[in-house]
Design a protein around this motif. Structure first.
Motif, PDB file in Angstrom:
ATOM      1  N   GLY A   1       0.736  -1.506   0.077  1.00 37.60           N
ATOM      2  CA  GLY A   1       0.185   0.136  -0.106  1.00 37.60           C
ATOM      3  C   GLY A   1       0.822   0.906   0.275  1.00 37.60           C
ATOM      4  N   CYS A   2       1.951   1.197   0.120  1.00 34.40           N
ATOM      5  CA  CYS A   2       2.540   2.956  -0.057  1.00 34.40           C
ATOM      6  C   CYS A   2       3.026   3.437  -1.794  1.00 34.40           C
ATOM      7  CB  CYS A   2       4.708   2.036   0.221  1.00 34.40           C
ATOM      8  SG  CYS A   2       4.949   1.792   1.332  1.00 34.40           S
ATOM      9  N   PRO A   3       2.552   4.458  -1.335  1.00 35.30           N
ATOM     10  CA  PRO A   3       2.288   4.959  -3.051  1.00 35.30           C
ATOM     11  C   PRO A   3       3.715   4.901  -3.444  1.00 35.30           C
ATOM     12  CG  PRO A   3       0.955   6.429  -1.110  1.00 35.30           C
ATOM     13  CD  PRO A   3       2.246   5.388  -0.346  1.00 35.30           C
ATOM     14  N   PRO A   4       3.318   4.315  -4.968  1.00 39.03           N
ATOM     15  CA  PRO A   4       4.782   4.356  -5.489  1.00 39.03           C
ATOM     16  C   PRO A   4       5.352   5.872  -5.947  1.00 39.03           C
ATOM     17  CG  PRO A   4       2.299   3.663  -6.868  1.00 39.03           C
ATOM     18  CD  PRO A   4       1.959   4.607  -5.721  1.00 39.03           C
ATOM     19  N   GLY A   5       4.529   6.895  -6.063  1.00 38.28           N
ATOM     20  CA  GLY A   5       5.202   8.261  -6.267  1.00 38.28           C
ATOM     21  C   GLY A   5       6.011   8.841  -4.635  1.00 38.28           C
TER      22      GLY A   5
END
Length: 347
Positions: free
Chosen positions: A289-293
């Protein structure tokens, strides 16, 4: 449509080299000089191709008061050029937690473009042309260098990639990656086009605007070949990054479990070569769930320390509210929105 100026010929040649023999081809148009030159080149090249449908998709992000009018103006220019169909679509650029406005706008833009292409293609492959230039590529690489990014980030934007959609596939192509921005500006002038100039492109609050100014300053000091050098660097690193991505995918496929589903065995991950191990960790963190950006090298390093620098330390706090801890020889994503409860013994 005539191509009397060298810039027009350059734009047409670049588009001609990527056109499929049949199908739907769309220019992604913002109304700026790069995308308008792209639309004009597509219209000129497709005019004699009987098996091609050449249209355009215009995305309204709603980020400015007059964005709807700008989008309609861009659509009208595309129709005047002879492109059809021309679709204007609204996109929600509201940032998600931990996401910058630039990242949110890019995510929303591609989602909208792909949705329109998917609908028009109706199961058949669609080609979407994007107007990124050599200067955009050089700025992308410079930003990656400033962030201390790895080979994938430094490899810049690919000339082409295919994404799977609900009904089929959409091929995203950047025919102008070898052309400087000056060429698209000159081509618009030669074609009598009046491009829109996005005020965000001069707002120094945005990292890309600062990179553009820095690149111009560095070229003044180091010479005009800097942008070309950065683009060559991207081309060289892309092949390396492709190989590492393939190795990462194979290593991840061979690794049972997930951070938020029973955890993963630290003893299996730790012996991997550092370059491969960090890439596998990044994949695991994105899955959790870590945002890619927002997921940076420093975040991956914190989790890597749980593997190779284990001293009983507490969880690593990561973007998107993800927390990773080492418990009984396994890495786990701790409780949070959508995550499982912390396993017994978690710090």
């Amino acid at each position: 449509m005539a191509a009397g100026h060298p810039s027009q010929a350059d734009c047409r040649r670049a588009v001609r080299g990527v056109l499929p023999p049949v199908g739907v081809v769309l220019a992604a148009v913002s109304g700026g000089p790069d995308s308008l030159a792209l639309a004009a080149a597509l219209a000129a090249e497709a005019s004699s191709a009987t098996d091609l449908r050449a249209g355009a998709v215009v995305v309204d992000h709603g980020l400015q008061e007059d964005s709807a009018a700008v989008a309609q103006r861009a659509a009208a220019a595309c129709r005047t050029l002879g492109l059809a169909p021309v679709t204007v679509v609204a996109a929600d650029a509201t940032p998600r937690p931990g996401e910058s406005l630039e990242t949110a706008a890019r995510r929303a833009r591609y989602a909208a473009i792909e949705a329109v292409a998917d609908e028009l293609g109706d199961g058949e492959p669609v080609t979407v042309l994007l107007g990124h230039t050599r200067d955009d590529q050089a700025e992308q690489v410079l930003l990656g260098l400033a962030r201390g990014s790895g080979a994938r980030s430094l490899s810049g934007m690919p000339a082409a990639r295919t994404v799977r959609t609900a009904r089929g596939e959409v091929r995203l192509v950047r025919p102008f990656l070898t052309l400087p921005r000056a060429t698209t500006l000159a081509a618009c002038d030669a074609w009598g086009l009046d491009p829109w100039h996005d005020p965000h492109n001069t707002d120094r609050r945005h990292a890309r605007v600062r990179a553009r100014a820095a690149l111009a300053e560095l070229e003044g000091v180091l010479g005009p070949g800097l942008a070309d050098g950065l683009v060559r660097t991207a081309d060289l690193l892309r092949a390396d990054a492709d190989l590492l991505d393939a190795l990462t995918a194979a290593a991840r496929a061979a690794l049972p479990g997930a951070l938020d589903d029973g955890g993963v065995d630290a003893g299996t991950l730790a012996p991997l070569e550092p370059a491969l191990r960090r890439r596998v960790l990044r994949v695991l963190l994105l899955e959790a769930g870590c945002p890619p950006g927002s997921l940076a090298v420093v975040h991956v390093d914190r989790v890597d320390a749980l593997l190779v620098g284990w001293r009983g330390q507490g969880p690593a706090d990561l973007p998107g509210g993800v927390r990773v801890a080492r418990v009984d020889g396994r890495l786990h994503a701790l409780a949070g929105p959508g995550a499982p409860p912390a396993p017994p013994g978690a710090v």
